[in-house]
Design a protein around this motif. Sequence first.
Motif, mmCIF file in Angstrom:
data_model
loop_
_atom_site.group_PDB
_atom_site.id
_atom_site.type_symbol
_atom_site.label_atom_id
_atom_site.label_comp_id
_atom_site.label_asym_id
_atom_site.label_seq_id
_atom_site.Cartn_x
_atom_site.Cartn_y
_atom_site.Cartn_z
ATOM 1 N N ASN A 284 -46.439 10.487 -30.529
ATOM 2 C CA ASN A 284 -47.822 10.973 -30.359
ATOM 3 C C ASN A 284 -48.777 9.834 -30.026
ATOM 4 O O ASN A 284 -49.667 9.985 -29.184
ATOM 5 C CB ASN A 284 -48.278 11.678 -31.636
ATOM 6 N N LYS A 285 -48.601 8.708 -30.696
ATOM 7 C CA LYS A 285 -49.469 7.552 -30.426
ATOM 8 C C LYS A 285 -49.276 7.057 -29.007
ATOM 9 O O LYS A 285 -50.255 6.725 -28.311
ATOM 10 C CB LYS A 285 -49.149 6.442 -31.435
ATOM 11 N N GLN A 288 -51.007 9.383 -26.606
ATOM 12 C CA GLN A 288 -52.458 9.158 -26.619
ATOM 13 C C GLN A 288 -52.836 7.925 -25.809
ATOM 14 O O GLN A 288 -53.803 7.926 -25.047
ATOM 15 C CB GLN A 288 -52.954 9.019 -28.058
#
Length: 447
Positions: A284-285, A288
């Motif tokens: 997820n990081k 992003q």
Amino acid sequence: MDNDYLSVTDLTNYIKKKFDRDPYLGKVYLTGEISNFRLRPVHQYFSLKDDNAKISAIMFKSAFNKVKFTPEEGMKVLVTGRISLYEPTGNYQIYIEHMEPDGVGELYQAYEQLKKKLSQEGLFNAEHKKRLVKYPKRIAVVTSPSGAVIRDIITTTRRRYPIAQIVLYPAVVQGNAAAKNIVRQISRVNERDDYDTLIIGRGGGSIEDLWPFNEEIVAREIYKSKIPVISSVGHETDVTISDLVSDVRAATPTAAAELAVPVLTDVLTEIQNNKIRTINSFGNKLKQLQQRLSKANESYIFRQPERLYDSYVQKIDMLNERLNNSFKEKINLFDRRLNDLVYNLKINSPQALIKEQMQSLEVNNERLQRNINQLIDNKRVELKRNIESLDHLSPLKVMARGFSFTTNEQGEVVKKVDDLKKNQTVELNLIDGSAKATVNEIKKEHK
């Protein structure tokens, strides 16, 4: 006749023998209230009293060391001892051999006293408790090598967390020598720096059996331990001083092992779950950051980088203009100040100032000369007046009118007839000289 009298020593010796030989005084069971007690380093001296009487008491060090509690002023006790006489003072007293509280067990009294003492010192406070290591590698156990305690701890640890190593420090856990042996084993564990947790324990028993874990030296050694301590002494209802001062108390040896180690399968499951959460979180990081990168690449800063410094160029132009205007204002200001200084210099020219001062000096000189002449004339007139006044007061003026004055042989002026004697030689002082005269007759006027 003198042989009928006893000395004080003889009488005292006789009474002492009576006390020592009396079978009823050889062993006396006495109850009373402690009075005048002050803890001494060797032998103890105090009194026992009730409402109507008091007796002196002494307890030698060998007997006092066997007392588990600390005697206190006003405490009611049961004592056993012998009655005898102390010859130097002639006082009878009880020599105590055994003492216990009246109405409360001796061990319970000692337990409560030590508990109160250590609590006041803060040894039980939560802020002194150390946290247990979550994943210990080596665990030290101080207990009896033949009891069920070590077996329960080993069994529970192998079942829950077999990768932890259990090291036994065998100790005597009952009897008079147990406390010192337990202290020694705790000290040995703390001499090493490769233990994560220390378990101290023994099985159940009476208060006498558990007493080594109520000793002050054991409590202080546990408090001093730099390794977190789990205490498991007796049954769940038994609470010892060691339980109170330890970092964690366990009701049973099994509970102590459960507190000391986690369940390995739970740890592995937690690690797997943390692994999955870490991978998901990283994905997820990363997503992003990729979105932020794409958005940044589309920004005008990268497509038209010159727009980045357009505003700075405009700002520099404005600052240059403000700087030039500021220089002009400063130059004009300095020019005006210079003109003012030139004008003031002309007005206050040194030549004009000197001329003005010379004129003032000349006027002052003339004024000074007039004042001096006037002062001299005034002083002359005053001097003449003083001379005339002095001349009027001169004795010569009086003598010129026919007066004279008389002096004796010592040159003193004769003022009264009492200053003269008959046939005395005197000198008459006249206007143009003097004459010698002899006093022939003295007449005195009576007023």
